[in-house]
Design a protein around this motif. Structure first.
Motif, PDB file in Angstrom:
ATOM      1  N   ILE A  93      84.272 -13.401 -57.588  1.00  0.00           N
ATOM      2  CA  ILE A  93      82.969 -13.563 -56.934  1.00  0.00           C
ATOM      3  C   ILE A  93      83.165 -13.813 -55.444  1.00  0.00           C
ATOM      4  O   ILE A  93      82.485 -13.209 -54.606  1.00  0.00           O
ATOM      5  N   HIS A  94      84.092 -14.692 -55.104  1.00  0.00           N
ATOM      6  CA  HIS A  94      84.368 -14.996 -53.699  1.00  0.00           C
ATOM      7  C   HIS A  94      84.806 -13.728 -52.958  1.00  0.00           C
ATOM      8  O   HIS A  94      84.311 -13.434 -51.861  1.00  0.00           O
ATOM      9  N   GLU A  95      85.718 -12.976 -53.552  1.00  0.00           N
ATOM     10  CA  GLU A  95      86.200 -11.744 -52.909  1.00  0.00           C
ATOM     11  C   GLU A  95      85.089 -10.704 -52.799  1.00  0.00           C
ATOM     12  O   GLU A  95      84.978 -10.017 -51.781  1.00  0.00           O
ATOM     13  N   LEU A  96      84.277 -10.599 -53.838  1.00  0.00           N
ATOM     14  CA  LEU A  96      83.188  -9.622 -53.800  1.00  0.00           C
ATOM     15  C   LEU A  96      82.134  -9.988 -52.761  1.00  0.00           C
ATOM     16  O   LEU A  96      81.577  -9.109 -52.102  1.00  0.00           O
ATOM     17  N   LYS A  97      81.862 -11.275 -52.587  1.00  0.00           N
ATOM     18  CA  LYS A  97      80.922 -11.700 -51.547  1.00  0.00           C
ATOM     19  C   LYS A  97      81.464 -11.350 -50.162  1.00  0.00           C
ATOM     20  O   LYS A  97      80.721 -10.878 -49.299  1.00  0.00           O
ATOM     21  N   ALA A  98      82.760 -11.582 -49.958  1.00  0.00           N
ATOM     22  CA  ALA A  98      83.365 -11.237 -48.671  1.00  0.00           C
ATOM     23  C   ALA A  98      83.311  -9.724 -48.449  1.00  0.00           C
ATOM     24  O   ALA A  98      83.020  -9.262 -47.336  1.00  0.00           O
ATOM     25  N   LEU A  99      83.570  -8.962 -49.489  1.00  0.00           N
ATOM     26  CA  LEU A  99      83.500  -7.504 -49.379  1.00  0.00           C
ATOM     27  C   LEU A  99      82.067  -7.062 -49.093  1.00  0.00           C
ATOM     28  O   LEU A  99      81.831  -6.203 -48.235  1.00  0.00           O
ATOM     29  N   ARG A 100      81.103  -7.667 -49.773  1.00  0.00           N
ATOM     30  CA  ARG A 100      79.685  -7.357 -49.521  1.00  0.00           C
ATOM     31  C   ARG A 100      79.328  -7.621 -48.067  1.00  0.00           C
ATOM     32  O   ARG A 100      78.701  -6.790 -47.410  1.00  0.00           O
ATOM     33  N   HIS A 114      82.801   1.680 -34.717  1.00  0.00           N
ATOM     34  CA  HIS A 114      83.345   0.539 -35.451  1.00  0.00           C
ATOM     35  C   HIS A 114      84.698   0.112 -34.882  1.00  0.00           C
ATOM     36  O   HIS A 114      85.047  -1.064 -34.939  1.00  0.00           O
ATOM     37  N   MET A 115      85.423   1.046 -34.319  1.00  0.00           N
ATOM     38  CA  MET A 115      86.739   0.727 -33.764  1.00  0.00           C
ATOM     39  C   MET A 115      86.624  -0.135 -32.503  1.00  0.00           C
ATOM     40  O   MET A 115      87.563  -0.786 -32.115  1.00  0.00           O
ATOM     41  N   GLU A 116      85.444  -0.181 -31.923  1.00  0.00           N
ATOM     42  CA  GLU A 116      85.212  -1.012 -30.739  1.00  0.00           C
ATOM     43  C   GLU A 116      84.683  -2.394 -31.111  1.00  0.00           C
ATOM     44  O   GLU A 116      84.549  -3.261 -30.241  1.00  0.00           O
ATOM     45  N   CYS A 117      84.405  -2.615 -32.348  1.00  0.00           N
ATOM     46  CA  CYS A 117      83.783  -3.864 -32.794  1.00  0.00           C
ATOM     47  C   CYS A 117      84.868  -4.870 -33.190  1.00  0.00           C
ATOM     48  O   CYS A 117      85.618  -4.631 -34.142  1.00  0.00           O
ATOM     49  N   PRO A 118      84.981  -5.989 -32.481  1.00  0.00           N
ATOM     50  CA  PRO A 118      85.991  -6.985 -32.813  1.00  0.00           C
ATOM     51  C   PRO A 118      85.771  -7.604 -34.196  1.00  0.00           C
ATOM     52  O   PRO A 118      86.731  -7.916 -34.898  1.00  0.00           O
ATOM     53  N   THR A 119      84.527  -7.763 -34.604  1.00  0.00           N
ATOM     54  CA  THR A 119      84.250  -8.314 -35.939  1.00  0.00           C
ATOM     55  C   THR A 119      84.739  -7.357 -37.017  1.00  0.00           C
ATOM     56  O   THR A 119      85.351  -7.773 -38.007  1.00  0.00           O
ATOM     57  N   ILE A 124      88.575  -6.019 -41.251  1.00  0.00           N
ATOM     58  CA  ILE A 124      89.543  -5.073 -41.816  1.00  0.00           C
ATOM     59  C   ILE A 124      90.897  -5.751 -41.991  1.00  0.00           C
ATOM     60  O   ILE A 124      91.567  -5.575 -43.012  1.00  0.00           O
ATOM     61  N   ASN A 125      91.305  -6.539 -41.024  1.00  0.00           N
ATOM     62  CA  ASN A 125      92.575  -7.258 -41.134  1.00  0.00           C
ATOM     63  C   ASN A 125      92.553  -8.263 -42.286  1.00  0.00           C
ATOM     64  O   ASN A 125      93.535  -8.393 -43.023  1.00  0.00           O
ATOM     65  N   VAL A 126      91.450  -8.974 -42.446  1.00  0.00           N
ATOM     66  CA  VAL A 126      91.325  -9.926 -43.555  1.00  0.00           C
ATOM     67  C   VAL A 126      91.379  -9.180 -44.886  1.00  0.00           C
ATOM     68  O   VAL A 126      92.067  -9.600 -45.813  1.00  0.00           O
ATOM     69  N   ALA A 127      90.657  -8.068 -44.963  1.00  0.00           N
ATOM     70  CA  ALA A 127      90.649  -7.284 -46.197  1.00  0.00           C
ATOM     71  C   ALA A 127      92.047  -6.790 -46.529  1.00  0.00           C
ATOM     72  O   ALA A 127      92.477  -6.821 -47.681  1.00  0.00           O
ATOM     73  N   ASN A 128      92.778  -6.349 -45.526  1.00  0.00           N
ATOM     74  CA  ASN A 128      94.127  -5.852 -45.744  1.00  0.00           C
ATOM     75  C   ASN A 128      95.047  -6.964 -46.235  1.00  0.00           C
ATOM     76  O   ASN A 128      95.867  -6.763 -47.122  1.00  0.00           O
TER      77      ASN A 128
END
Length: 143
Positions: A93-100, A114-119, A124-128
């Motif tokens: 659930i925690h991972e799915l909320k973060a993915l959502r 999107h490549m210009e967006c720091p967020t 993407i780094n967190v997901a990886n």
């Protein structure tokens, strides 16, 4: 005691007769007799089928679910295993909320790219690092 034939059990449980036959073949449920060629079940089978459905939804394999019934088909639920599975579901659930949240940010991001967006880059780094992978693999391809 009045028994239900396989058609009645299928109708009341919403489970196909083929699945009921498979469950019987694997020892998850037991018919008590036959009326002609039709299997007969006691009313307790409906509770067993509800528990089997919940177990499948929770990600338990049919083999694991079979171990949750004693020889007479009475539920013998392993509390520690259930706690472990509930903890795993909490992690999912925690991972799915973060993915959502990541998907929503990507969909609504005002940056021109999107490549210009720091967020986006941070997400993407967190997901990886988390290695988001599908954990909802079916453990059994049977009914």
């Amino acid at each position: 005691m009045e028994f239900m034939d396989i058609g009645e059990v299928a109708e009341k449980s919403g489970i196909k007769p083929s699945a009921l036959r498979y469950y019987e073949e694997t020892g998850l449920i037991t018919s008590v007799s036959r009326h002609g060629l039709r299997r007969q079940f006691s009313a307790e089978v409906l509770l067993q089928l509800k528990l089997i459905s919940i177990g499948k939804l929770a990600g338990f394999s049919l083999q694991e679910i079979a171990g949750m019934f004693d020889q007479n088909g009475t539920p013998d639920l392993p509390r520690q295993l259930l706690h472990q599975r509930a903890d795993e579901i909490d992690r999912q659930i925690h991972e799915l909320k973060a993915l959502r949240d990541t998907l929503r940010h990507v969909a609504d991001c005002p940056a021109p790219s999107h490549m210009e967006c720091p967020t986006f880059q941070r997400l993407i780094n967190v997901a990886n690092k988390r290695g988001w992978k599908s954990r909802s693999k079916k453990r059994s391809t049977k009914p």
